[in-house]
Enzyme design. Sequence first.
Site, PDB file in Angstrom:
ATOM      1  N   GLY A  79       0.797  -1.222   0.000  1.00 15.02           N
ATOM      2  CA  GLY A  79       0.000   0.000   0.000  1.00 15.02           C
ATOM      3  C   GLY A  79       0.827   1.268   0.000  1.00 15.02           C
ATOM      4  N   SER A  80       1.924   1.290  -0.770  1.00  9.27           N
ATOM      5  CA  SER A  80       2.777   2.487  -0.728  1.00  9.27           C
ATOM      6  C   SER A  80       2.058   3.689  -1.342  1.00  9.27           C
ATOM      7  CB  SER A  80       4.124   2.228  -1.407  1.00  9.27           C
ATOM      8  OG  SER A  80       4.082   2.518  -2.785  1.00  9.27           O
ATOM      9  N   ASN A  81       1.225   3.460  -2.337  1.00 11.98           N
ATOM     10  CA  ASN A  81       0.465   4.584  -2.888  1.00 11.98           C
ATOM     11  C   ASN A  81      -0.622   5.047  -1.913  1.00 11.98           C
ATOM     12  OD1 ASN A  81       1.351   5.594  -5.516  1.00 11.98           O
ATOM     13  ND2 ASN A  81       1.086   3.483  -6.215  1.00 11.98           N
ATOM     14  N   MET A 113      -4.678  -6.621  -6.104  1.00 12.81           N
ATOM     15  CA  MET A 113      -4.169  -7.621  -7.043  1.00 12.81           C
ATOM     16  C   MET A 113      -5.251  -8.453  -7.735  1.00 12.81           C
ATOM     17  SD  MET A 113      -1.119  -6.791  -7.137  1.00 12.81           S
ATOM     18  CE  MET A 113      -0.338  -8.074  -8.130  1.00 12.81           C
ATOM     19  N   ASN A 143      -7.223   3.505 -11.161  1.00  4.86           N
ATOM     20  CA  ASN A 143      -6.054   2.658 -10.919  1.00  4.86           C
ATOM     21  C   ASN A 143      -4.819   3.400 -11.414  1.00  4.86           C
ATOM     22  OD1 ASN A 143      -4.636   0.281 -10.200  1.00  4.86           O
ATOM     23  ND2 ASN A 143      -4.609  -0.369 -12.348  1.00  4.86           N
ATOM     24  N   HIS A 203      -0.930   2.764 -13.026  1.00  4.36           N
ATOM     25  CA  HIS A 203      -0.121   1.747 -13.693  1.00  4.36           C
ATOM     26  C   HIS A 203       1.274   2.327 -13.938  1.00  4.36           C
ATOM     27  CE1 HIS A 203       0.608  -1.832 -16.094  1.00  4.36           C
ATOM     28  NE2 HIS A 203       1.290  -1.048 -16.901  1.00  4.36           N
TER      29      HIS A 203
END
Lengths: 206, 206
Positions: free
Chosen positions: B14-16, B92, B110, B112
């Site tokens: 969960g770094s974002n 995921m 999302n 990417h």
Amino acid sequence: MAKVKVAVLASGRGSNFKAIQEHIKAGRCDAEIKVLITNNPDAPAISIAKDNKIPVEIIDKSGFPDREKMDERIKELLDRYGAELVVLAGYMLILKGRKLLESYKNRIINIHPALLPAFPGATAQKDAFEYGVKVSGVTIHFVDESLDAGPIIYQEAVDISDCKSAEETAAKILKTEHKAYAKVVDSFSKGHYAVEGRRARFVPSS
Amino acid sequence: MAKVKVAVLASGRGSNFKAIQEHIKAGRCDAEIKVLITNNPDAPAISIAKDNKIPVEIIDKSGFPDREKMDERIKELLDRYGAELVVLAGYMLILKGRKLLESYKNRIINIHPALLPAFPGATAQKDAFEYGVKVSGVTIHFVDESLDAGPIIYQEAVDISDCKSAEETAAKILKTEHKAYAKVVDSFSKGHYAVEGRRARFVPSS
């Protein structure tokens, strides 16, 4: 530094050819265009060459039994003019000659109006606009037997998020093409590109 | 401006998620994260939520007969927490539930780690490095039934020409991800995106 001896191949208006020649004249690109080779006797690029006293060689496809032979003729011309770098500037035929591609391996470059591998092919700017990407750009790559997939030398992003049409997208990318191509041609007077796998890395002359 | 109410879906570190929460706390992102939904009871993202007093909902795939039912459960949670924007942050599983995708059409986003349509899929940074591109980047897009091909909201180029490995490439792109995602989440507090064909255009609130 010695000027790099360039052969340009073009089939049409030759706007990148013209841009490179202008950068050369302005002293921003250490190159000398030794010859324009075209497959189109009506190419507007021819008058750009004549204006700049650059020799023109016209190759008529119908005069050759196959593309291998036609590309052999191109190779002979490149040899004769002492080309160190072959610059495709809107050359509309795919180079297929094995001898040509082998003899000039990693010395033939092309410019593509998108960030490859996105949007290969002949309608890259329209395809990018219609896909709705916000960032497209310019790719300069070595030409090999693949289509639009040779090792990449240089890429530059272009923000197309404000472009309202495919035409506006193409015009914005073209401005970047003109500067980028002259910059990359100039780099060949200052070093070469080492290709390892698919990755090309600039190696300055010592 | 009203803060946009966000639900985050994450499966891993969960770094974002963490980056967005930090931008919120620093006053640079006008949003409030109402819930973290995860399919992984061991996701490190859970402790980020707990540290920030954000409710956590864990959904166990094995508890549902199929993905349609599982995504219905996600939709119920989004409704209950009043989510206006659903942010995928390393979630995921591919969202497949028709009801979820329809109810939250153009409200699920999302990120990417490449300039789509180049390098889709789970190994984008490695693929870009190995292809030898000089420019990659970040794409934030709406999520629909396609894979990595919903309308693009935002893209930002990242120069990876100096990156020496796939890992270095991923790390450089990740820095841009963190800033870009918070910026795009913030934009939803200031307007919405009109989607025409494949093209998404920001429309400020009047």
